[in-house]
Design a protein around this motif. Structure first.
Motif, PDB file in Angstrom:
ATOM      1  N   UNK A  12       0.827  -1.200   0.000  1.00 32.29           N
ATOM      2  CA  UNK A  12       0.000   0.000   0.000  1.00 32.29           C
ATOM      3  C   UNK A  12       0.865   1.254   0.000  1.00 32.29           C
ATOM      4  N   UNK A  13       1.956   1.241   0.756  1.00 40.29           N
ATOM      5  CA  UNK A  13       2.883   2.374   0.823  1.00 40.29           C
ATOM      6  C   UNK A  13       4.306   1.850   0.695  1.00 40.29           C
ATOM      7  N   UNK A  14       5.240   2.762   0.499  1.00 39.62           N
ATOM      8  CA  UNK A  14       6.659   2.396   0.402  1.00 39.62           C
ATOM      9  C   UNK A  14       7.239   2.160   1.784  1.00 39.62           C
ATOM     10  N   UNK A  15       8.133   1.191   1.887  1.00 36.06           N
ATOM     11  CA  UNK A  15       8.789   0.893   3.156  1.00 36.06           C
ATOM     12  C   UNK A  15       9.837   1.955   3.465  1.00 36.06           C
ATOM     13  N   UNK A  16       9.884   2.355   4.719  1.00 37.18           N
ATOM     14  CA  UNK A  16      10.921   3.283   5.164  1.00 37.18           C
ATOM     15  C   UNK A  16      12.261   2.564   5.086  1.00 37.18           C
ATOM     16  N   UNK A  17      13.228   3.174   4.422  1.00 43.68           N
ATOM     17  CA  UNK A  17      14.549   2.572   4.267  1.00 43.68           C
ATOM     18  C   UNK A  17      15.524   3.280   5.203  1.00 43.68           C
ATOM     19  N   UNK A  18      15.776   2.654   6.366  1.00 37.24           N
ATOM     20  CA  UNK A  18      16.659   3.290   7.348  1.00 37.24           C
ATOM     21  C   UNK A  18      18.106   3.345   6.863  1.00 37.24           C
ATOM     22  N   UNK A  19      18.468   2.475   5.918  1.00 34.48           N
ATOM     23  CA  UNK A  19      19.817   2.550   5.362  1.00 34.48           C
ATOM     24  C   UNK A  19      20.023   3.877   4.640  1.00 34.48           C
ATOM     25  N   UNK A  20      19.029   4.258   3.851  1.00 40.14           N
ATOM     26  CA  UNK A  20      19.109   5.530   3.120  1.00 40.14           C
ATOM     27  C   UNK A  20      19.119   6.703   4.107  1.00 40.14           C
ATOM     28  N   UNK A  21      18.310   6.605   5.166  1.00 45.98           N
ATOM     29  CA  UNK A  21      18.310   7.661   6.188  1.00 45.98           C
ATOM     30  C   UNK A  21      19.699   7.768   6.819  1.00 45.98           C
ATOM     31  N   UNK A  22      20.301   6.619   7.113  1.00 51.49           N
ATOM     32  CA  UNK A  22      21.650   6.606   7.682  1.00 51.49           C
ATOM     33  C   UNK A  22      22.670   7.218   6.738  1.00 51.49           C
ATOM     34  N   UNK A  23      22.597   6.871   5.455  1.00 56.91           N
ATOM     35  CA  UNK A  23      23.526   7.442   4.468  1.00 56.91           C
ATOM     36  C   UNK A  23      23.336   8.948   4.357  1.00 56.91           C
ATOM     37  N   UNK A  24      22.074   9.362   4.330  1.00 55.28           N
ATOM     38  CA  UNK A  24      21.793  10.791   4.229  1.00 55.28           C
ATOM     39  C   UNK A  24      22.346  11.535   5.452  1.00 55.28           C
ATOM     40  N   UNK A  25      22.109  10.980   6.642  1.00 51.72           N
ATOM     41  CA  UNK A  25      22.590  11.620   7.868  1.00 51.72           C
ATOM     42  C   UNK A  25      24.114  11.690   7.891  1.00 51.72           C
ATOM     43  N   UNK A  26      24.765  10.625   7.459  1.00 53.17           N
ATOM     44  CA  UNK A  26      26.231  10.644   7.413  1.00 53.17           C
ATOM     45  C   UNK A  26      26.725  11.681   6.408  1.00 53.17           C
ATOM     46  N   UNK A  27      26.038  11.806   5.291  1.00 51.36           N
ATOM     47  CA  UNK A  27      26.394  12.835   4.318  1.00 51.36           C
ATOM     48  C   UNK A  27      26.226  14.226   4.901  1.00 51.36           C
ATOM     49  N   UNK A  28      25.112  14.433   5.602  1.00 48.64           N
ATOM     50  CA  UNK A  28      24.876  15.732   6.236  1.00 48.64           C
ATOM     51  C   UNK A  28      25.969  16.037   7.255  1.00 48.64           C
ATOM     52  N   UNK A  29      26.373  15.016   8.021  1.00 49.97           N
ATOM     53  CA  UNK A  29      27.423  15.213   9.030  1.00 49.97           C
ATOM     54  C   UNK A  29      28.752  15.602   8.381  1.00 49.97           C
ATOM     55  N   UNK A  30      28.925  15.216   7.115  1.00 54.23           N
ATOM     56  CA  UNK A  30      30.146  15.558   6.389  1.00 54.23           C
ATOM     57  C   UNK A  30      29.969  16.813   5.529  1.00 54.23           C
ATOM     58  N   UNK A  31      28.825  17.485   5.678  1.00 50.77           N
ATOM     59  CA  UNK A  31      28.595  18.731   4.966  1.00 50.77           C
ATOM     60  C   UNK A  31      27.970  18.586   3.594  1.00 50.77           C
ATOM     61  N   UNK A  32      27.541  17.392   3.232  1.00 48.48           N
ATOM     62  CA  UNK A  32      26.880  17.203   1.931  1.00 48.48           C
ATOM     63  C   UNK A  32      25.373  17.129   2.161  1.00 48.48           C
ATOM     64  N   UNK A  33      24.667  18.130   1.667  1.00 49.54           N
ATOM     65  CA  UNK A  33      23.236  18.252   1.929  1.00 49.54           C
ATOM     66  C   UNK A  33      22.366  17.986   0.711  1.00 49.54           C
ATOM     67  N   UNK A  34      22.994  17.751  -0.430  1.00 51.04           N
ATOM     68  CA  UNK A  34      22.194  17.511  -1.617  1.00 51.04           C
ATOM     69  C   UNK A  34      22.880  16.511  -2.529  1.00 51.04           C
ATOM     70  N   UNK A  35      22.063  15.628  -3.086  1.00 47.66           N
ATOM     71  CA  UNK A  35      22.524  14.632  -4.044  1.00 47.66           C
ATOM     72  C   UNK A  35      21.692  14.768  -5.313  1.00 47.66           C
TER      73      UNK A  35
END
Length: 170
Positions: A43-66
């Motif tokens: 019915x809906x898309x599954x939340x992908x915590x791996x992607x959230x983790x990658x995004x957060x790690x990118x943000x921590x390194x100063x990368x805010x956009x892909x």
């Protein structure tokens, strides 16, 4: 009007922070549980915590956009970072709501308005998270197209339900 923070000092504020913490955790637990159930049936898309983790790690390194989610590199412990970030965001959305309610409205926090606020947090994923990941506003560049924003709306509705239950039980 009596304000918990101004009348009871730090202790009152700490009580609101604790309630916000509990509401954020419960809201995120309900979001994850109902997401798992509804995603299982497609019915809906599954939340992908791996992607959230990658995004957060990118943000921590100063990368805010892909340009595309595939640009986010796999990282050790990305699932752990993803869950930590996911729940920290839930708590980080709930605590300011509790403090803001106390400051602007006063009195017991309304479960109905808490639910409405939870649903309203959908805008964060539509205008910050999806564009940051390279999926564009509303997630329109996602292969799932309309399912992405509708999944986000459903998930934040679940978040609102969990927060409202926490407020009602407090």
């Amino acid at each position: 009007r009596n304000s918990t923070i101004s009348c009871t000092g730090i202790g009152g504020g700490m009580d609101l922070i604790l309630k916000g913490f509990i509401a954020g955790v419960l809201g995120t637990l309900v979001m994850d549980s109902l997401n798992h159930l509804f995603a299982r049936f497609g019915v809906i898309s599954k939340i992908d915590v791996r992607i959230i983790g990658r995004m957060a790690l990118g943000w921590a390194q100063g990368r805010f956009r892909y340009s595309h989610p595939d640009e986010m590199e796999c990282a050790p412990n990305e699932i752990l970072y993803g869950y930590f970030t996911h729940y920290a965001i839930g708590v980080g959305l709930a605590i300011p709501f509790m403090l803001g309610w106390n400051l602007l409205v006063g009195g017991p926090v309304s479960p109905v308005w808490t639910f409405v606020y939870g649903v309203a947090t959908t805008v964060a994923s539509l205008f910050i998270v999806y564009p940051s990941m390279g999926l564009g506003i509303f997630g329109w560049r996602s292969p799932e197209r309309i399912k992405s924003p509708l999944s986000s709306l459903a998930n934040h509705t679940f978040f609102g339900v969990g927060m409202a239950v926490a407020v009602a039980l407090a």
